[in-house]
Design a protein around this motif. Structure first.
Motif, PDB file in Angstrom:
ATOM      1  N   SER A   1      33.904  23.935 -22.727  1.00  0.00           N
ATOM      2  CA  SER A   1      34.121  22.563 -23.180  1.00  0.00           C
ATOM      3  C   SER A   1      35.404  22.479 -24.003  1.00  0.00           C
ATOM      4  O   SER A   1      35.715  23.392 -24.778  1.00  0.00           O
ATOM      5  N   PRO A   2      36.164  21.388 -23.861  1.00  0.00           N
ATOM      6  CA  PRO A   2      37.384  21.220 -24.662  1.00  0.00           C
ATOM      7  C   PRO A   2      37.096  21.272 -26.158  1.00  0.00           C
ATOM      8  O   PRO A   2      37.918  21.782 -26.935  1.00  0.00           O
ATOM      9  N   GLN A   3      35.964  20.764 -26.581  1.00  0.00           N
ATOM     10  CA  GLN A   3      35.616  20.751 -28.001  1.00  0.00           C
ATOM     11  C   GLN A   3      35.420  22.171 -28.529  1.00  0.00           C
ATOM     12  O   GLN A   3      35.917  22.527 -29.603  1.00  0.00           O
ATOM     13  N   ALA A   4      34.724  22.998 -27.759  1.00  0.00           N
ATOM     14  CA  ALA A   4      34.497  24.386 -28.178  1.00  0.00           C
ATOM     15  C   ALA A   4      35.810  25.166 -28.197  1.00  0.00           C
ATOM     16  O   ALA A   4      36.056  25.973 -29.107  1.00  0.00           O
ATOM     17  N   VAL A   5      36.659  24.948 -27.200  1.00  0.00           N
ATOM     18  CA  VAL A   5      37.952  25.625 -27.135  1.00  0.00           C
ATOM     19  C   VAL A   5      38.822  25.212 -28.311  1.00  0.00           C
ATOM     20  O   VAL A   5      39.492  26.047 -28.937  1.00  0.00           O
ATOM     21  N   ALA A   6      38.807  23.928 -28.648  1.00  0.00           N
ATOM     22  CA  ALA A   6      39.587  23.434 -29.785  1.00  0.00           C
ATOM     23  C   ALA A   6      39.106  24.050 -31.085  1.00  0.00           C
ATOM     24  O   ALA A   6      39.911  24.462 -31.934  1.00  0.00           O
ATOM     25  N   ARG A   7      37.804  24.150 -31.255  1.00  0.00           N
ATOM     26  CA  ARG A   7      37.255  24.737 -32.483  1.00  0.00           C
ATOM     27  C   ARG A   7      37.633  26.218 -32.590  1.00  0.00           C
ATOM     28  O   ARG A   7      37.995  26.694 -33.670  1.00  0.00           O
ATOM     29  N   ASP A   8      37.565  26.940 -31.479  1.00  0.00           N
ATOM     30  CA  ASP A   8      37.946  28.354 -31.488  1.00  0.00           C
ATOM     31  C   ASP A   8      39.410  28.515 -31.889  1.00  0.00           C
ATOM     32  O   ASP A   8      39.758  29.411 -32.670  1.00  0.00           O
ATOM     33  N   PHE A   9      40.266  27.671 -31.333  1.00  0.00           N
ATOM     34  CA  PHE A   9      41.688  27.731 -31.667  1.00  0.00           C
ATOM     35  C   PHE A   9      41.914  27.523 -33.162  1.00  0.00           C
ATOM     36  O   PHE A   9      42.648  28.280 -33.809  1.00  0.00           O
ATOM     37  N   LEU A  10      41.301  26.493 -33.727  1.00  0.00           N
ATOM     38  CA  LEU A  10      41.484  26.194 -35.151  1.00  0.00           C
ATOM     39  C   LEU A  10      40.953  27.327 -36.022  1.00  0.00           C
ATOM     40  O   LEU A  10      41.562  27.684 -37.033  1.00  0.00           O
ATOM     41  N   ARG A  11      39.841  27.909 -35.620  1.00  0.00           N
ATOM     42  CA  ARG A  11      39.270  29.017 -36.380  1.00  0.00           C
ATOM     43  C   ARG A  11      40.204  30.228 -36.351  1.00  0.00           C
ATOM     44  O   ARG A  11      40.468  30.866 -37.375  1.00  0.00           O
ATOM     45  N   GLU A  12      40.704  30.555 -35.161  1.00  0.00           N
ATOM     46  CA  GLU A  12      41.589  31.710 -35.016  1.00  0.00           C
ATOM     47  C   GLU A  12      42.918  31.495 -35.738  1.00  0.00           C
ATOM     48  O   GLU A  12      43.548  32.457 -36.183  1.00  0.00           O
ATOM     49  N   ALA A  13      43.331  30.231 -35.848  1.00  0.00           N
ATOM     50  CA  ALA A  13      44.581  29.919 -36.563  1.00  0.00           C
ATOM     51  C   ALA A  13      44.383  29.835 -38.073  1.00  0.00           C
ATOM     52  O   ALA A  13      45.345  29.625 -38.822  1.00  0.00           O
ATOM     53  N   GLY A  14      43.138  30.013 -38.514  1.00  0.00           N
ATOM     54  CA  GLY A  14      42.851  29.970 -39.941  1.00  0.00           C
ATOM     55  C   GLY A  14      42.863  28.570 -40.535  1.00  0.00           C
ATOM     56  O   GLY A  14      43.026  28.411 -41.763  1.00  0.00           O
ATOM     57  N   LEU A  15      42.668  27.558 -39.691  1.00  0.00           N
ATOM     58  CA  LEU A  15      42.729  26.172 -40.163  1.00  0.00           C
ATOM     59  C   LEU A  15      41.365  25.590 -40.487  1.00  0.00           C
ATOM     60  O   LEU A  15      41.275  24.543 -41.119  1.00  0.00           O
ATOM     61  N   ILE A  16      40.307  26.251 -40.032  1.00  0.00           N
ATOM     62  CA  ILE A  16      38.943  25.879 -40.407  1.00  0.00           C
ATOM     63  C   ILE A  16      38.166  27.187 -40.643  1.00  0.00           C
ATOM     64  O   ILE A  16      38.585  28.267 -40.189  1.00  0.00           O
ATOM     65  N   GLY A  17      37.020  27.073 -41.292  1.00  0.00           N
ATOM     66  CA  GLY A  17      36.201  28.240 -41.527  1.00  0.00           C
ATOM     67  C   GLY A  17      35.333  28.581 -40.337  1.00  0.00           C
ATOM     68  O   GLY A  17      35.315  27.863 -39.335  1.00  0.00           O
ATOM     69  N   ASN A  18      34.618  29.669 -40.437  1.00  0.00           N
ATOM     70  CA  ASN A  18      33.741  30.093 -39.346  1.00  0.00           C
ATOM     71  C   ASN A  18      32.502  29.207 -39.269  1.00  0.00           C
ATOM     72  O   ASN A  18      32.067  28.638 -40.246  1.00  0.00           O
TER      73      ASN A  18
END
Length: 298
Positions: free
Chosen positions: A281-298
């Motif tokens: 899902s685009p939403q899950a992919v977007a969340r993974d990207f932000l997490r890996e970039a350190g822009l949101i928490g786990n």
């Protein structure tokens, strides 16, 4: 008459989407266009804001460039922000010829948006989603293809299968590339969307158009030819935001600027691949990207 009908239909669609909205107080409306990359980026903007502020958000997607830009730049301000491309701003919104230099294209787009529409273009995300020409790996090896100039040398023996938009009259499409590179193919076939990848894999065609961050390039292991004469304009992605929204929420601009330089061409292509080929899902992919970039928490 056909163009007028299509324009009225687009305006009615936008009106239906935003009826009753007016100004939304502390609700930030995020827009997205009608293709995979934009879905991912739209969700990324929404999740980033949701996870780092107390603002409410709403995501409106599946819009074309003009309906979406009008919703953002119009008096009502039905959209607050979305990701746009520098070349799209200069070519499609301004109706101008883009400069050859990508930095100058960015500056022209940024300055024009502020002066003409009171819209702010933030710093670039890092990737350039421009047109490209691609071939199969075995074709590149057999014919020694690395650049579009290499392709021009052997084009008379090949068939290109490309989208109707690329083969149409837009200045940054096939006609312009043909003029600059001297491309003369044995056959030119217009093929709809994803079917052009099926055609090239079946060797019904040997060359196709693509966007440089298209996930299907990875799925089919296609070789992207270097635009060695620098014909295709730069389409660097950047968030654009209404100036009044930025003034009401300066903390939002600071947050969005944290996205600067976080997405390379390869990274964006990988994210698109996960949605288009792996059916995530685009939403899950977007969340993974932000997490890996350190822009949101786990």
């Amino acid at each position: 008459m056909k163009k007028i009908t299509m324009l009225l239909a687009a305006l009615l669609l936008v009106s239906a989407l935003f009826t009753g909205c007016g100004r939304r107080g502390d609700t930030i409306v995020i827009g997205a266009k009608d293709f995979t990359e934009q879905f991912i980026l739209g969700y990324a903007l929404q999740i980033l804001i949701d996870e780092n502020t107390d603002l409410n958000t709403r995501l409106v997607s599946n819009l074309g460039t003009w309906p979406l830009f009008r919703a953002l730049s119009g008096r009502r301000g039905d959209v607050d922000l979305y990701v746009e491309y520098t070349g799209t701003v200069v070519v499609n919104i301004f109706g101008d010829t883009p400069p050859e230099d990508s930095e100058e294209t960015f500056q022209v787009a940024r300055r024009g948006l502020r002066e003409r529409y009171n819209v702010i273009m933030l710093d670039r995300l890092g990737f350039n989603n421009t047109y490209t020409l691609a071939v199969r790996e075995d074709t590149a090896e057999q014919l020694g293809l690395r650049t579009i100039s290499d392709l021009a040398r052997v084009a008379p023996g090949l068939t290109i299968g490309a989208t109707v938009e690329f083969m149409g009259e837009r200045p940054d499409g096939f006609l312009g590339a043909q003029r600059v590179y001297g491309l003369n193919f044995a056959n030119e076939v217009v093929i709809q969307g994803a079917l052009r990848y099926t055609a090239i894999m079946n060797n019904e065609t040997q060359v196709t158009d693509a966007f440089s961050t298209d996930g299907m390039l990875l799925r089919f292991n296609l070789v992207v030819l270097e635009d060695d004469l620098g014909f295709f304009p730069a389409y660097h992605a950047a968030v654009i935001i209404r100036a009044d929204t930025a003034e009401r929420h300066p903390e939002l601009v600071q947050l969005l600027n944290r996205l600067t330089g976080t997405l390379s061409d390869d990274r964006m292509r990988e994210l698109n691949y996960r949605v288009d080929a792996l059916h995530q899902s685009p939403q899950a992919v977007a969340r993974d990207f932000l997490r890996e970039a350190g822009l949101i928490g786990n």
